[in-house]
Design an enzyme around this catalytic site. Structure first.
Site, short mmCIF file in Angstrom:
data_model
loop_
_atom_site.label_atom_id
_atom_site.label_comp_id
_atom_site.label_asym_id
_atom_site.label_seq_id
_atom_site.Cartn_x
_atom_site.Cartn_y
_atom_site.Cartn_z
N ASP A 183 -1.65 5.61 -5.35
CA ASP A 183 -1.92 4.74 -4.21
C ASP A 183 -2.23 3.33 -4.69
OD1 ASP A 183 -2.71 3.51 -1.89
OD2 ASP A 183 -4.53 4.69 -1.62
N ASP A 215 0.84 -1.20 0.00
CA ASP A 215 0.00 0.00 0.00
C ASP A 215 0.87 1.25 0.00
OD1 ASP A 215 -2.08 1.82 0.25
OD2 ASP A 215 -2.22 1.58 2.43
#
Length: 510
Positions: free
Chosen positions: A295, A102
Protein backbone atom coordinates in the site's frame (compact mmCIF):
# COMPACT_ATOMS: atom_id res chain seq x y z
CA UNK A 1 17.61 22.42 26.12
CA UNK A 2 19.96 24.60 28.27
CA UNK A 3 23.72 24.79 27.90
CA UNK A 4 24.30 22.81 31.11
CA UNK A 5 21.91 20.06 30.00
CA UNK A 6 23.60 19.85 26.59
CA UNK A 7 27.04 19.61 28.21
CA UNK A 8 25.94 16.86 30.57
CA UNK A 9 24.28 14.96 27.73
CA UNK A 10 27.42 15.27 25.56
CA UNK A 11 29.62 13.92 28.38
CA UNK A 12 27.25 11.01 28.98
CA UNK A 13 27.15 10.18 25.25
CA UNK A 14 30.95 10.20 25.01
CA UNK A 15 31.40 7.92 28.02
CA UNK A 16 28.80 5.48 26.77
CA UNK A 17 30.16 5.49 23.21
CA UNK A 18 33.41 3.93 24.33
CA UNK A 19 31.55 0.86 25.54
CA UNK A 20 28.28 0.42 23.71
CA UNK A 21 27.86 3.14 21.11
CA UNK A 22 25.69 6.23 21.38
CA UNK A 23 22.34 6.09 23.12
CA UNK A 24 19.64 8.49 22.05
CA UNK A 25 17.79 11.11 23.96
CA UNK A 26 14.08 11.26 23.21
CA UNK A 27 11.74 14.09 22.32
CA UNK A 28 7.98 14.18 21.86
CA UNK A 29 7.17 13.35 18.24
CA UNK A 30 6.35 16.46 16.28
CA UNK A 31 6.69 17.50 12.67
CA UNK A 32 8.60 20.71 12.05
CA UNK A 33 9.12 22.83 8.95
CA UNK A 34 12.47 22.37 7.32
CA UNK A 35 14.56 25.20 5.94
CA UNK A 36 16.62 23.07 3.60
CA UNK A 37 16.40 19.87 1.63
CA UNK A 38 18.61 17.23 0.14
CA UNK A 39 18.28 16.51 -3.53
CA UNK A 40 16.83 13.09 -4.18
CA UNK A 41 18.95 10.85 -6.41
CA UNK A 42 17.56 10.70 -9.91
CA UNK A 43 17.84 7.50 -11.90
CA UNK A 44 19.63 8.24 -15.14
CA UNK A 45 19.09 6.43 -18.39
CA UNK A 46 21.02 3.24 -18.77
CA UNK A 47 20.96 -0.13 -20.45
CA UNK A 48 17.80 -2.10 -19.73
CA UNK A 49 18.23 -4.81 -17.14
CA UNK A 50 17.84 -8.35 -18.40
CA UNK A 51 14.38 -9.61 -17.41
CA UNK A 52 13.78 -12.99 -15.80
CA UNK A 53 12.61 -15.80 -18.05
CA UNK A 54 9.10 -15.41 -16.64
CA UNK A 55 9.28 -11.62 -16.46
CA UNK A 56 6.97 -9.18 -18.14
CA UNK A 57 8.23 -8.00 -21.54
CA UNK A 58 6.96 -4.43 -21.41
CA UNK A 59 10.16 -2.45 -21.79
CA UNK A 60 8.71 -0.65 -24.81
CA UNK A 61 5.61 1.54 -24.97
CA UNK A 62 2.36 -0.16 -25.99
CA UNK A 63 1.28 0.18 -29.62
CA UNK A 64 -0.79 3.19 -30.60
CA UNK A 65 1.45 5.81 -29.02
CA UNK A 66 -0.94 6.79 -26.21
CA UNK A 67 1.70 6.28 -23.50
CA UNK A 68 5.33 7.33 -23.18
CA UNK A 69 7.05 5.51 -20.33
CA UNK A 70 10.20 7.65 -20.36
CA UNK A 71 8.04 10.75 -19.94
CA UNK A 72 6.61 9.18 -16.78
CA UNK A 73 10.04 9.05 -15.11
CA UNK A 74 10.10 11.53 -12.20
CA UNK A 75 6.40 12.34 -12.57
CA UNK A 76 5.86 12.00 -8.80
CA UNK A 77 6.72 14.33 -5.95
CA UNK A 78 6.40 13.91 -2.20
CA UNK A 79 7.88 11.98 0.68
CA UNK A 80 7.07 8.96 2.84
CA UNK A 81 5.56 11.11 5.59
CA UNK A 82 2.99 12.89 3.45
CA UNK A 83 2.68 10.63 0.43
CA UNK A 84 3.69 10.75 -3.23
CA UNK A 85 1.49 12.66 -5.65
CA UNK A 86 0.94 13.01 -9.41
CA UNK A 87 -0.02 16.10 -11.42
CA UNK A 88 -3.37 15.69 -13.18
CA UNK A 89 -5.42 18.09 -15.30
CA UNK A 90 -9.20 17.81 -14.87
CA UNK A 91 -12.09 19.30 -16.82
CA UNK A 92 -12.52 21.85 -19.61
CA UNK A 93 -10.72 24.21 -19.37
CA UNK A 94 -8.21 22.07 -17.42
CA UNK A 95 -7.74 22.61 -13.71
CA UNK A 96 -4.41 21.41 -12.30
CA UNK A 97 -4.43 19.28 -9.15
CA UNK A 98 -1.89 17.16 -7.29
CA UNK A 99 -3.23 13.66 -6.59
CA UNK A 100 -1.97 11.26 -3.91
CA UNK A 101 -1.13 7.83 -5.37
CA UNK A 102 -2.70 5.14 -3.19
CA UNK A 103 -2.54 1.42 -3.99
CA UNK A 104 -4.63 0.66 -0.90
CA UNK A 105 -7.95 2.07 -2.14
CA UNK A 106 -9.90 2.26 -5.40
CA UNK A 107 -11.74 5.60 -5.65
CA UNK A 108 -10.55 8.66 -7.55
CA UNK A 109 -11.53 11.75 -5.59
CA UNK A 110 -10.51 15.42 -5.45
CA UNK A 111 -11.34 18.34 -3.24
CA UNK A 112 -14.55 19.90 -4.51
CA UNK A 113 -14.62 22.87 -2.13
CA UNK A 114 -12.10 25.12 -0.36
CA UNK A 115 -10.27 23.69 2.66
CA UNK A 116 -7.85 25.39 5.03
CA UNK A 117 -5.11 22.79 4.44
CA UNK A 118 -5.12 22.76 0.63
CA UNK A 119 -4.23 25.38 -1.94
CA UNK A 120 -6.70 24.54 -4.71
CA UNK A 121 -9.74 22.43 -5.51
CA UNK A 122 -11.73 21.24 -8.53
CA UNK A 123 -14.59 23.61 -9.30
CA UNK A 124 -17.13 21.55 -11.26
CA UNK A 125 -19.03 24.70 -12.28
CA UNK A 126 -16.01 25.87 -14.27
CA UNK A 127 -15.81 22.65 -16.31
CA UNK A 128 -18.05 22.37 -19.37
CA UNK A 129 -17.37 18.62 -19.64
CA UNK A 130 -18.34 17.65 -16.07
CA UNK A 131 -21.45 15.45 -15.74
CA UNK A 132 -22.86 14.58 -12.30
CA UNK A 133 -24.14 11.04 -11.71
CA UNK A 134 -26.59 11.97 -9.00
CA UNK A 135 -25.32 10.10 -5.96
CA UNK A 136 -22.89 10.52 -3.07
CA UNK A 137 -20.09 8.26 -1.90
CA UNK A 138 -18.34 8.00 1.46
CA UNK A 139 -14.91 6.41 1.83
CA UNK A 140 -13.22 5.64 5.15
CA UNK A 141 -9.51 4.96 5.56
CA UNK A 142 -7.34 3.82 8.44
CA UNK A 143 -6.97 7.53 9.11
CA UNK A 144 -9.60 9.94 7.91
CA UNK A 145 -12.68 9.83 5.70
CA UNK A 146 -14.49 11.88 3.10
CA UNK A 147 -17.87 12.22 1.39
CA UNK A 148 -18.22 13.42 -2.18
CA UNK A 149 -20.50 13.75 -5.19
CA UNK A 150 -19.86 11.27 -7.99
CA UNK A 151 -19.62 12.48 -11.56
CA UNK A 152 -17.43 12.09 -14.61
CA UNK A 153 -15.10 14.38 -16.52
CA UNK A 154 -12.07 14.26 -18.76
CA UNK A 155 -8.58 14.06 -17.29
CA UNK A 156 -5.11 14.47 -18.74
CA UNK A 157 -1.84 13.20 -17.26
CA UNK A 158 0.72 15.64 -18.66
CA UNK A 159 3.76 13.44 -18.04
CA UNK A 160 3.19 10.28 -20.03
CA UNK A 161 0.01 10.52 -22.13
CA UNK A 162 -0.73 12.61 -25.21
CA UNK A 163 -4.52 12.46 -24.95
CA UNK A 164 -7.40 12.81 -22.47
CA UNK A 165 -9.66 10.19 -20.92
CA UNK A 166 -13.12 10.13 -19.35
CA UNK A 167 -13.15 8.82 -15.78
CA UNK A 168 -15.39 8.66 -12.73
CA UNK A 169 -14.47 11.25 -10.16
CA UNK A 170 -15.79 12.12 -6.71
CA UNK A 171 -15.68 15.77 -5.64
CA UNK A 172 -15.18 15.92 -1.88
CA UNK A 173 -17.48 18.34 -0.06
CA UNK A 174 -17.02 16.96 3.47
CA UNK A 175 -14.02 15.29 5.13
CA UNK A 176 -12.59 14.40 8.51
CA UNK A 177 -8.83 14.04 9.15
CA UNK A 178 -8.28 13.48 5.44
CA UNK A 179 -6.66 16.74 4.36
CA UNK A 180 -3.92 17.39 6.92
CA UNK A 181 -1.55 20.29 7.67
CA UNK A 182 1.50 20.38 5.44
CA UNK A 183 0.18 18.18 2.62
CA UNK A 184 0.77 19.29 -0.95
CA UNK A 185 -1.90 17.17 -2.63
CA UNK A 186 -5.62 17.86 -2.98
CA UNK A 187 -7.02 14.53 -4.15
CA UNK A 188 -6.44 10.79 -4.08
CA UNK A 189 -5.96 8.25 -6.86
CA UNK A 190 -6.97 4.77 -5.70
CA UNK A 191 -5.20 2.13 -7.79
CA UNK A 192 -6.46 -1.03 -6.07
CA UNK A 193 -9.07 -3.37 -7.57
CA UNK A 194 -12.70 -2.48 -8.24
CA UNK A 195 -13.77 -4.74 -5.36
CA UNK A 196 -12.79 -1.92 -2.98
CA UNK A 197 -14.54 0.83 -4.92
CA UNK A 198 -17.33 2.70 -3.15
CA UNK A 199 -20.29 2.68 -3.22
CA UNK A 200 -19.90 -0.59 -5.18
CA UNK A 201 -17.56 -2.44 -7.49
CA UNK A 202 -19.78 -1.47 -10.43
CA UNK A 203 -18.24 2.02 -10.36
CA UNK A 204 -15.40 1.75 -12.87
CA UNK A 205 -12.07 2.72 -11.36
CA UNK A 206 -9.61 5.24 -12.77
CA UNK A 207 -7.06 2.64 -13.84
CA UNK A 208 -9.66 0.32 -15.39
CA UNK A 209 -10.88 3.28 -17.48
CA UNK A 210 -7.31 4.08 -18.47
CA UNK A 211 -6.57 0.49 -19.53
CA UNK A 212 -9.69 0.42 -21.71
CA UNK A 213 -9.40 3.85 -23.31
CA UNK A 214 -5.62 4.12 -23.70
CA UNK A 215 -5.33 0.43 -24.67
CA UNK A 216 -2.41 -0.09 -22.29
CA UNK A 217 -1.54 -3.37 -20.52
CA UNK A 218 -3.19 -3.94 -17.14
CA UNK A 219 0.07 -3.19 -15.30
CA UNK A 220 1.59 -0.24 -13.49
CA UNK A 221 4.80 0.24 -11.52
CA UNK A 222 6.15 2.64 -8.90
CA UNK A 223 9.46 4.01 -7.73
CA UNK A 224 9.52 6.21 -4.61
CA UNK A 225 12.79 8.10 -4.10
CA UNK A 226 12.75 9.31 -0.50
CA UNK A 227 15.22 6.94 1.18
CA UNK A 228 17.18 8.68 3.94
CA UNK A 229 15.72 12.11 3.24
CA UNK A 230 14.22 13.85 6.29
CA UNK A 231 10.49 13.38 6.70
CA UNK A 232 8.38 16.57 6.68
CA UNK A 233 11.00 18.75 5.06
CA UNK A 234 9.91 21.79 3.08
CA UNK A 235 11.09 20.32 -0.20
CA UNK A 236 9.85 17.31 -2.09
CA UNK A 237 11.50 14.17 -3.37
CA UNK A 238 11.07 12.48 -6.70
CA UNK A 239 9.46 9.28 -7.84
CA UNK A 240 7.86 7.63 -10.84
CA UNK A 241 4.48 6.10 -11.59
CA UNK A 242 4.54 4.16 -14.86
CA UNK A 243 0.98 3.52 -16.00
CA UNK A 244 0.82 0.63 -18.44
CA UNK A 245 4.04 -1.26 -17.84
CA UNK A 246 7.65 -1.24 -16.71
CA UNK A 247 10.42 1.27 -17.39
CA UNK A 248 13.84 -0.52 -17.41
CA UNK A 249 15.82 2.55 -16.33
CA UNK A 250 14.02 2.50 -12.96
CA UNK A 251 15.38 -0.81 -11.67
CA UNK A 252 18.50 -2.95 -11.51
CA UNK A 253 18.84 -6.72 -11.73
CA UNK A 254 15.90 -9.11 -11.72
CA UNK A 255 12.27 -8.48 -10.88
CA UNK A 256 11.06 -11.04 -8.34
CA UNK A 257 7.34 -11.76 -8.39
CA UNK A 258 4.98 -12.96 -5.69
CA UNK A 259 1.35 -14.00 -6.47
CA UNK A 260 -1.60 -11.80 -5.60
CA UNK A 261 -3.71 -13.92 -3.25
CA UNK A 262 -6.96 -12.01 -3.71
CA UNK A 263 -7.93 -9.17 -6.04
CA UNK A 264 -9.16 -6.44 -3.73
CA UNK A 265 -6.11 -4.94 -2.04
CA UNK A 266 -2.80 -6.11 -3.46
CA UNK A 267 -2.78 -8.98 -1.02
CA UNK A 268 0.33 -11.13 -0.98
CA UNK A 269 1.70 -13.96 1.17
CA UNK A 270 4.49 -13.38 3.67
CA UNK A 271 6.38 -16.44 4.88
CA UNK A 272 8.66 -15.10 7.61
CA UNK A 273 10.53 -12.11 9.02
CA UNK A 274 14.16 -11.95 10.05
CA UNK A 275 15.84 -9.35 12.27
CA UNK A 276 19.57 -9.19 11.82
CA UNK A 277 19.50 -12.55 10.04
CA UNK A 278 17.57 -14.29 12.84
CA UNK A 279 14.02 -15.54 12.21
CA UNK A 280 11.24 -14.42 14.55
CA UNK A 281 10.04 -18.07 14.54
CA UNK A 282 6.36 -17.16 14.51
CA UNK A 283 3.61 -19.17 12.84
CA UNK A 284 3.65 -17.84 9.28
CA UNK A 285 -0.10 -17.19 9.51
CA UNK A 286 0.63 -14.47 12.07
CA UNK A 287 2.29 -12.39 9.36
CA UNK A 288 -0.82 -12.58 7.19
CA UNK A 289 -3.48 -11.97 9.85
CA UNK A 290 -5.84 -11.06 8.52
CA UNK A 291 -4.13 -9.93 5.32
CA UNK A 292 -0.76 -8.74 4.06
CA UNK A 293 -0.91 -5.96 1.46
CA UNK A 294 1.28 -3.54 -0.51
CA UNK A 295 0.00 0.00 0.00
CA UNK A 296 1.73 3.15 -1.25
CA UNK A 297 -0.74 5.30 0.71
CA UNK A 298 0.52 3.99 4.06
CA UNK A 299 3.54 5.79 5.48
CA UNK A 300 5.11 3.07 7.64
CA UNK A 301 5.66 -0.66 7.73
CA UNK A 302 2.65 -1.77 9.76
CA UNK A 303 2.66 -5.13 11.52
CA UNK A 304 0.02 -7.17 13.38
CA UNK A 305 0.40 -6.53 17.10
CA UNK A 306 2.00 -9.89 17.92
CA UNK A 307 4.49 -9.52 15.07
CA UNK A 308 5.20 -5.89 16.02
CA UNK A 309 5.99 -6.87 19.62
CA UNK A 310 8.36 -9.58 18.42
CA UNK A 311 10.08 -7.18 15.99
CA UNK A 312 10.57 -4.49 18.66
CA UNK A 313 12.01 -7.05 21.07
CA UNK A 314 14.39 -8.41 18.41
CA UNK A 315 15.51 -4.97 17.18
CA UNK A 316 16.13 -3.78 20.73
CA UNK A 317 18.04 -6.97 21.55
CA UNK A 318 20.25 -6.98 18.46
CA UNK A 319 20.93 -3.23 18.29
CA UNK A 320 23.93 -1.71 20.07
CA UNK A 321 21.78 0.75 21.97
CA UNK A 322 21.50 -0.08 25.69
CA UNK A 323 17.91 1.03 26.11
CA UNK A 324 15.15 3.08 24.56
CA UNK A 325 12.13 4.83 25.91
CA UNK A 326 8.94 2.94 25.07
CA UNK A 327 7.76 6.12 23.37
CA UNK A 328 10.27 5.65 20.57
CA UNK A 329 8.83 2.26 19.63
CA UNK A 330 5.22 3.45 19.86
CA UNK A 331 5.90 6.54 17.75
CA UNK A 332 5.26 9.21 20.39
CA UNK A 333 8.93 10.18 20.83
CA UNK A 334 11.97 10.80 18.67
CA UNK A 335 15.46 9.50 19.34
CA UNK A 336 18.16 12.15 18.89
CA UNK A 337 21.89 12.10 18.27
CA UNK A 338 24.37 14.93 17.81
CA UNK A 339 24.63 16.22 14.25
CA UNK A 340 28.01 14.56 13.75
CA UNK A 341 26.57 11.09 14.35
CA UNK A 342 24.15 8.79 12.54
CA UNK A 343 22.56 5.86 14.37
CA UNK A 344 22.08 3.53 11.41
CA UNK A 345 25.14 1.39 12.08
CA UNK A 346 23.72 0.40 15.45
CA UNK A 347 20.53 -1.21 14.12
CA UNK A 348 19.95 -4.53 12.32
CA UNK A 349 18.61 -5.27 8.86
CA UNK A 350 14.99 -6.42 8.54
CA UNK A 351 14.14 -9.07 5.94
CA UNK A 352 10.70 -10.08 4.64
CA UNK A 353 10.34 -13.41 2.84
CA UNK A 354 7.67 -13.60 0.12
CA UNK A 355 6.40 -16.68 -1.66
CA UNK A 356 7.66 -16.92 -5.22
CA UNK A 357 5.45 -17.71 -8.21
CA UNK A 358 6.96 -21.17 -7.89
CA UNK A 359 5.30 -22.07 -4.58
CA UNK A 360 8.22 -24.23 -3.49
CA UNK A 361 10.51 -21.20 -3.48
CA UNK A 362 10.66 -17.81 -1.81
CA UNK A 363 12.65 -14.63 -2.17
CA UNK A 364 13.73 -12.04 0.35
CA UNK A 365 13.43 -8.24 0.39
CA UNK A 366 15.64 -6.56 2.99
CA UNK A 367 15.54 -3.01 4.31
CA UNK A 368 18.53 -1.47 6.05
CA UNK A 369 18.12 0.81 9.08
CA UNK A 370 18.31 3.86 6.81
CA UNK A 371 14.76 3.04 5.72
CA UNK A 372 13.11 2.34 9.08
CA UNK A 373 15.11 4.67 11.36
CA UNK A 374 13.91 7.83 9.65
CA UNK A 375 15.36 11.34 10.09
CA UNK A 376 12.93 14.10 11.03
CA UNK A 377 13.31 17.80 10.32
CA UNK A 378 12.96 20.68 12.75
CA UNK A 379 13.48 18.72 16.00
CA UNK A 380 16.56 20.41 17.47
CA UNK A 381 19.44 22.77 16.70
CA UNK A 382 22.42 20.61 17.62
CA UNK A 383 20.80 17.24 17.26
CA UNK A 384 19.35 15.20 14.45
CA UNK A 385 16.32 13.23 15.51
CA UNK A 386 14.81 10.04 14.13
CA UNK A 387 11.54 8.17 14.32
CA UNK A 388 10.81 4.45 14.24
CA UNK A 389 9.32 3.69 10.82
CA UNK A 390 7.33 0.65 11.99
CA UNK A 391 3.99 0.66 13.81
CA UNK A 392 1.40 -1.86 15.06
CA UNK A 393 -1.77 -2.65 13.13
CA UNK A 394 -5.05 -4.17 14.27
CA UNK A 395 -5.97 -5.99 11.07
CA UNK A 396 -3.15 -6.25 8.53
CA UNK A 397 0.51 -6.34 7.70
CA UNK A 398 1.03 -3.35 5.41
CA UNK A 399 4.12 -2.89 3.28
CA UNK A 400 3.99 0.89 3.09
CA UNK A 401 6.38 3.63 1.98
CA UNK A 402 8.99 2.64 4.59
CA UNK A 403 9.65 -0.52 2.56
CA UNK A 404 8.53 0.60 -0.90
CA UNK A 405 11.12 3.38 -0.97
CA UNK A 406 13.74 0.65 -1.17
CA UNK A 407 12.41 -1.00 -4.34
CA UNK A 408 10.88 -0.64 -7.76
CA UNK A 409 7.45 -2.23 -7.32
CA UNK A 410 5.46 -3.71 -10.21
CA UNK A 411 1.69 -4.24 -9.90
CA UNK A 412 1.09 -6.79 -12.65
CA UNK A 413 -2.67 -7.12 -12.53
CA UNK A 414 -2.74 -8.96 -15.86
CA UNK A 415 -0.87 -11.91 -14.35
CA UNK A 416 -2.01 -11.49 -10.72
CA UNK A 417 1.38 -10.77 -9.19
CA UNK A 418 3.42 -8.06 -7.51
CA UNK A 419 7.08 -7.66 -8.41
CA UNK A 420 10.05 -6.21 -6.51
CA UNK A 421 13.40 -5.12 -7.93
CA UNK A 422 16.35 -3.08 -6.70
CA UNK A 423 15.81 0.66 -7.17
CA UNK A 424 18.72 2.87 -8.30
CA UNK A 425 17.45 5.75 -6.16
CA UNK A 426 17.37 3.67 -2.95
CA UNK A 427 20.89 4.77 -2.05
CA UNK A 428 22.50 7.08 0.50
CA UNK A 429 25.97 8.40 -0.25
CA UNK A 430 26.25 5.85 -3.04
CA UNK A 431 25.49 2.86 -0.80
CA UNK A 432 22.25 0.87 -1.30
CA UNK A 433 19.78 0.81 1.58
CA UNK A 434 17.86 -2.25 0.43
CA UNK A 435 18.61 -5.74 -0.87
CA UNK A 436 16.74 -8.45 -2.74
CA UNK A 437 17.85 -12.05 -3.10
CA UNK A 438 16.70 -15.60 -3.73
CA UNK A 439 15.49 -18.15 -4.41
CA UNK A 440 15.17 -19.97 -1.09
CA UNK A 441 13.47 -23.26 -0.32
CA UNK A 442 10.09 -23.26 1.44
CA UNK A 443 10.35 -26.87 2.69
CA UNK A 444 10.26 -25.70 6.32
CA UNK A 445 7.25 -23.41 5.78
CA UNK A 446 3.55 -24.27 5.59
CA UNK A 447 2.10 -24.67 2.12
CA UNK A 448 -0.43 -21.90 2.86
CA UNK A 449 0.30 -19.06 5.27
CA UNK A 450 -2.89 -17.11 4.57
CA UNK A 451 -5.43 -17.94 7.31
CA UNK A 452 -8.96 -18.76 6.20
CA UNK A 453 -10.25 -16.82 9.19
CA UNK A 454 -8.51 -13.95 10.98
CA UNK A 455 -6.41 -15.44 13.77
CA UNK A 456 -7.51 -12.78 16.22
CA UNK A 457 -11.25 -13.40 15.76
CA UNK A 458 -11.97 -17.16 16.03
CA UNK A 459 -14.00 -16.81 19.22
CA UNK A 460 -16.27 -14.20 17.62
CA UNK A 461 -16.92 -16.49 14.68
CA UNK A 462 -17.71 -19.43 16.98
CA UNK A 463 -20.11 -17.29 19.03
CA UNK A 464 -21.76 -15.97 15.85
CA UNK A 465 -22.38 -19.42 14.41
CA UNK A 466 -23.65 -20.70 17.78
CA UNK A 467 -26.17 -17.86 18.05
CA UNK A 468 -27.30 -18.44 14.47
CA UNK A 469 -27.87 -22.12 15.25
CA UNK A 470 -29.89 -21.34 18.39
CA UNK A 471 -32.03 -18.83 16.50
CA UNK A 472 -32.62 -21.41 13.77
CA UNK A 473 -33.81 -24.00 16.29
CA UNK A 474 -36.18 -21.50 17.96
CA UNK A 475 -37.60 -20.50 14.59
CA UNK A 476 -38.16 -24.13 13.66
CA UNK A 477 -40.03 -24.78 16.92
CA UNK A 478 -42.27 -21.75 16.32
CA UNK A 479 -43.11 -22.91 12.80
CA UNK A 480 -44.02 -26.38 14.09
CA UNK A 481 -46.30 -24.89 16.76
CA UNK A 482 -48.08 -22.75 14.17
CA UNK A 483 -48.74 -25.74 11.96
CA UNK A 484 -50.14 -27.98 14.74
CA UNK A 485 -54.00 -27.91 15.14
CA UNK A 486 -54.97 -26.10 18.34
CA UNK A 487 -58.45 -25.64 19.70
CA UNK A 488 -59.74 -23.84 22.76
CA UNK A 489 -63.25 -23.06 24.06
CA UNK A 490 -64.01 -19.32 23.92
CA UNK A 491 -64.68 -17.73 27.32
CA UNK A 492 -67.59 -15.38 28.02
CA UNK A 493 -66.71 -11.81 27.17
CA UNK A 494 -66.07 -9.66 30.23
CA UNK A 495 -66.98 -6.01 29.64
CA UNK A 496 -64.37 -4.96 32.23
CA UNK A 497 -61.50 -6.56 30.29
CA UNK A 498 -59.78 -4.16 27.90
CA UNK A 499 -59.60 -5.05 24.24
CA UNK A 500 -56.36 -6.12 22.56
CA UNK A 501 -56.10 -2.77 20.79
CA UNK A 502 -56.53 -0.66 23.92
CA UNK A 503 -54.11 -2.94 25.76
CA UNK A 504 -51.44 -2.28 23.19
CA UNK A 505 -51.94 1.44 23.52
CA UNK A 506 -52.04 1.38 27.29
CA UNK A 507 -49.05 -0.92 27.80
CA UNK A 508 -46.84 -0.01 24.86
CA UNK A 509 -43.10 0.39 25.48
CA UNK A 510 -41.93 3.92 26.02
Amino acid sequence: MGALARALLAQWLLRLAAALGPAPCTLPLRVGTATDRRAAPTPGPGPPAQPRADGLALALEPPGGAANFLAMVDNLQGDSGRGYYLEVLIGTPPQKLQILVDTGSSNFAVAGAPHSYIESYFDTKRSSTYHPKGFDVTVKYTQGSWTGLVGEDIITIPKGFNRSFVVNIATIFESENFFLPGIKWNGILGLAYAALAKPSSSLETFFDSLVTQAEIPNVFSMQMCGAGIPVAGSGTNGGSLVLGGIEPSLYKGDIWYTPIKEEWYYQIEILKLEIGGQSLNLDCREYNADKAIVDSGTTLLRLPQKVFNAVVEAVARTSLIPEFSDGFWTGSQLACWTNSETPWSYFPKISIYLRDENASRSFRITILPQLYIQPMMGAGLNYECYRFGISPSMNALVIGATVMEGFYVVFDRARKRVGFAASPCAEIAGAPVSEISGPFSTDDIASNCVPTLPLNEPILWIVSYTLMSVCGIILLVLIVLLLLPFRCRPLPRDPEVVSDESSLVRHRWK
